[in-house]
Motif scaffolding. Sequence first.
Motif, PDB file in Angstrom:
ATOM      1  N   ILE A 134       0.845  -1.192   0.000  1.00 12.81           N
ATOM      2  CA  ILE A 134       0.000   0.000   0.000  1.00 12.81           C
ATOM      3  C   ILE A 134       0.883   1.246   0.000  1.00 12.81           C
ATOM      4  O   ILE A 134       0.523   2.282  -0.565  1.00 12.81           O
ATOM      5  N   PHE A 135       2.070   1.151   0.593  1.00 11.63           N
ATOM      6  CA  PHE A 135       2.969   2.294   0.631  1.00 11.63           C
ATOM      7  C   PHE A 135       3.505   2.580  -0.770  1.00 11.63           C
ATOM      8  O   PHE A 135       3.502   3.738  -1.221  1.00 11.63           O
ATOM      9  N   SER A 136       3.914   1.528  -1.459  1.00 14.09           N
ATOM     10  CA  SER A 136       4.436   1.787  -2.803  1.00 14.09           C
ATOM     11  C   SER A 136       3.326   2.252  -3.726  1.00 14.09           C
ATOM     12  O   SER A 136       3.528   3.133  -4.574  1.00 14.09           O
ATOM     13  N   GLY A 137       2.120   1.689  -3.526  1.00 13.24           N
ATOM     14  CA  GLY A 137       0.996   2.143  -4.331  1.00 13.24           C
ATOM     15  C   GLY A 137       0.695   3.593  -4.105  1.00 13.24           C
ATOM     16  O   GLY A 137       0.467   4.374  -5.041  1.00 13.24           O
ATOM     17  N   SER A 138       0.703   4.008  -2.852  1.00 13.31           N
ATOM     18  CA  SER A 138       0.387   5.397  -2.550  1.00 13.31           C
ATOM     19  C   SER A 138       1.443   6.333  -3.088  1.00 13.31           C
ATOM     20  O   SER A 138       1.138   7.407  -3.616  1.00 13.31           O
ATOM     21  N   LEU A 139       2.694   5.937  -2.947  1.00 10.86           N
ATOM     22  CA  LEU A 139       3.766   6.797  -3.470  1.00 10.86           C
ATOM     23  C   LEU A 139       3.638   6.928  -4.987  1.00 10.86           C
ATOM     24  O   LEU A 139       3.830   8.003  -5.542  1.00 10.86           O
ATOM     25  N   SER A 140       3.258   5.828  -5.612  1.00  9.29           N
ATOM     26  CA  SER A 140       3.072   5.884  -7.053  1.00  9.29           C
ATOM     27  C   SER A 140       1.904   6.795  -7.401  1.00  9.29           C
ATOM     28  O   SER A 140       1.959   7.578  -8.349  1.00  9.29           O
TER      29      SER A 140
END
Lengths: 479, 649
Positions: free
Chosen positions: B374-380
């Motif tokens: 979810i962190f990488s998704g949000s950063l993306s």
Amino acid sequence: MLTISIILFIIILSFKILKPVYINRISILISIYCSIILLTIIFNTNVFYNYGISIYNSLGYISINQIIGQLIVWFTITLVLLLGESGKTRKNILRSSEYTLIILLSILGMNFLLISNDLVTMSLAIELISFPLYISASLYKNDEIYEGLGFNKNNLSGIYAGLKYLLIGSLGSVFILLGSVFIYGDTGLTNITNIIELLNIFNNKLEIYKIGSTLIIVGLLLKLGCAPFHNWAPDVYDGVPTIVTTWISIVPKIPFLIFLSLHPLFIYPLLSNLTLFSSFCSLIIGSIMGLLIFRIKRLLAYSSIVHLGFILLSISCIYYINTFTTIFYIVVYVITSINIFFILNSINLSKNIELLSELKGFVYNNKLLSFSLIISFFSLAGIPPFLGFYSKYFILLDSFNLEYYFITFISLLCSVISCVYYLRIIKIINFDDNIYMNYKSIHLNETISIVISFFTFLTLTFVLNGNLIFNLFNTPFII
Amino acid sequence: MYTILIIIPLISAIISGLLGRYIGQKGSGIISSICIGITAILAIISFYEIGITGSPLAFSYINWIDLELLEINWGLYLDSLTVSMAILVTLISTCVHIFSIGYMEGDPHKQRFFSYLSLFTFFMLLLISADNLLFLFIGWEGIGICSFLLINFWYTRLEANKSAMLALIMNRVGDWSISIGIYIIFYIFGSISFTTIFSVAHNIEENTNITLFVIPLFIGAMAKSAQLGLNTWLPRAMEGPTPVSALLHAATMVTAGVYLLIRISPVLQYSNITLTLIILIGSISALLAALMALTQNDIKKIIAYSTMSQLAYCFIACGICQYDIAIFHIVNHGFFKALLFLSAGAILHSIYDEQNIYKIGGFINIDPLIYIAIFSGSLSLMAFPFLTGFYSKDFIIAASLGTYIYIGSFAYWFGTITAFLTSIYSIKLICLVYLIKPYGPKKHYILESNHSIYITIPIIFLTIFSIFFGYFFKDLFIGFGTPFWGNSLSISYSLNLLEAEFSNSNFYSLLPLCLSLIALFFTIFYYFYNSEFLAIRSTIPKLNYFSKFKYIFSNGYYLDAIYASFIIKPYFYFSNLTNKVLDQGVFEFLGPTGFIKIFKNINISISYYDTGIIPHYGVYIILSLIIFFFLLFIKPLIILFFVLTLLFI
């Protein structure tokens, strides 16, 4: 050639050599034979294209259109004679020798009328058609032995109807003769081809000729039962037995209508007002008068008046359009109404019906037969996917293209109104409180069921490949 | 192969829907996943064949409608645009299918669920591969229906029923509009085949005729992509199961609107009015959606609103005629948004469907895998540099400034502010769910949070995609002068891209990024030192007034209430009026009742003459004969009038 063979056949009949059962079968075979000969003439010769042949010292005239008219007549006759093969073997009036004799005389008249090219032949042929009809209408009265043929409860109704038919029909014949006299007095000619040439020379300025022509048209309309002269038709069709109604309400109309559409002499542009007016009256009266009728044959008589209105509408435009539209409408109407009469006759085998309310719950008795009846009524009403829609559509299209907006609009309205009583029958068959099993279930023999199923199938599936039939019809009408 | 590519999802739907009894619950999931997996592999192969080797193809199977006016073939039109969408649809659909095996465990209607999912995939593939507008429309309607069925999957819940109906009705508005657009196209071009339309578009009068049908199509796209005004169904659609939200309402179905705009780009190009309108609507809905997302408590609704805001970016890209960036952003967005939704689904699955983010908290130690996802998704999502979203979203903002028209800079500023807000709500979500101390009930934390392999595999896969996809495919999709798109898009190689890359001043280029980073750090600080902030806030009493704006945002600008009071209520009032006054009053009187009366009267008056006595008939016949003689000399209409009056007397 054809007519001579018929005359010979009539002579054979009159000697009563054969049993009545075989007579009916022989006449069916002969009519099939004639139809096949006519079909081969239509499709195998190029002789008649673009011109016709005068015969009998120019008393008669044959072209492709006449041949097609004869074909339709013979086709219809075959079907009507097939009714004689239904159910009852004993005491079936269609299998009695005198009835067949009368019918064949009338057929002779029809063939003469179609090929006649002279006022004298025309009047004679019309008389020859009419007299057997009067006789056949009043030939039989209700009796215990004639069960299942659709006699009315009233014993003498057939005789009343026959008398009425005779008197009014004679009036029509008188008009036709008087018209011929006027024309002869004005022009000194009786040959129709010659009259047309004379008219072209005088540029349509013969006033007395016009009156004579009007009289002839009125006489023909009277014989057909079109609207201002329609009063006799429901009475006669209702009074005679159903099996005779089948005959006198369908077959004699065909030669008259085709004769009218083949001879624009009587309806050249100035006179087309007459047929238009008659068409208007037929549409209005037929559709409105049918609304409160509760006797089934009377209702069919009014429905035939509406259809006559449509045919007259297309005949009024015949000066400008292809004959195909008219012929197609006639054929479709004949097919549908013969289907209906076949079904009515087969109901009559188990129970004699006169009133619409006696059809209640018919759907529970015989599902397929009632289905065919419903489809036929839909087709008569002109509901789109069925056959009857297309014939109506072509006529309306033609009259619309000729800018007859008023009459087109009226015919649309009348078509809607006449839907009411067709739908009323369908409602009665399906949804009314049934008194079902009040009559025993119906069993058809093969001949009748094949005819009914074939026409129902045709009505249903015309929409899938109509071009097949159009091409069949269109090729002879290159003229 | 291309036929099989499209047919396999349908077969899968039929197998799990109609034969579900025989293959069982587990079997339906596995079989449909395998089917969609095969489709995905085929899609990748066709991406290579059609896209990378540059050989678009069009062919037709059968002639479906053949009138003289209109001829429609059932055909496929496969080009780079189609295959780009196809890999997006099939890959995400595969992930969602596999995920659903784990997620829907224990549900009694698994077969139905997989059937709907596969059917949706089929219709989506039909939509993107259609070669004319009618087939596009069939796919369009099909995904609308599948959306209804899937939102309403738990049909015993009242909320689900209401949301499904809302979604369907809102989409009907768009369908209506699109069908009107198709009619106008047929009227103008005489054909609805794409190739015909695109070939003759330059001969059509610009700005009048083209605008006439492009605007209806745009409204349809708005409804499907949930842009401002027609957006209310999207957050409500979160009533369905979470995999459905991932597949339909984030990654694929909502992109159909943008796809339509991109597909008609050769025509859209000519209508300046519509382009301006698209930018306007896109910018405003981007900002307003971000504001709405900021004030939501529901984890799924936050992601849903962010979807709306990201799609608005795509609209902006379409509006400034950078269609390649738009399709690139759609694909990127599909990957990271599906990741976000699936991760959210994984969380919800382990905590009894508690969707309020204020009641979760502190999951970082329990669920590290999902945290990473979810962190990488949000950063993306917030365009952190060198992640997938960065390459497209940042580029859209820069390119909109590079157009040098006032509406472009309008879009730039709105986009920048939206980017700022996007990072705030993304980081807020991460903080509240993972970083701050636990707020949830105890039972959430004593669970063994072991996700099954069906849940972890799609998430890992999508994580990789949402980190690296943009980096690897940037040059292929939006590189300068790339031959990838061929003729499938209307790319005007104007100087826009160069302008965006080089001529914007560094300040404007870096502003969105800087704002995002500022927002990121600010939000983290805010949530870690929450009590201090609250203390500061309480010292400024007037701030509370501003906080009342929050309710406007969190209720979606009361759009539902506005529609109810200004459209639905008058509509019901009007329909009541027409029913009572017109239908049962005037029409009843003029129609059936009146007609029956009139015809009865006419019938009786005519049948009065129908005596059955022969001399009477003779008299009528002679009279009619006289009328006929008159007809020879007088105009027929006068006679008609005369006869009619006689009848009515």
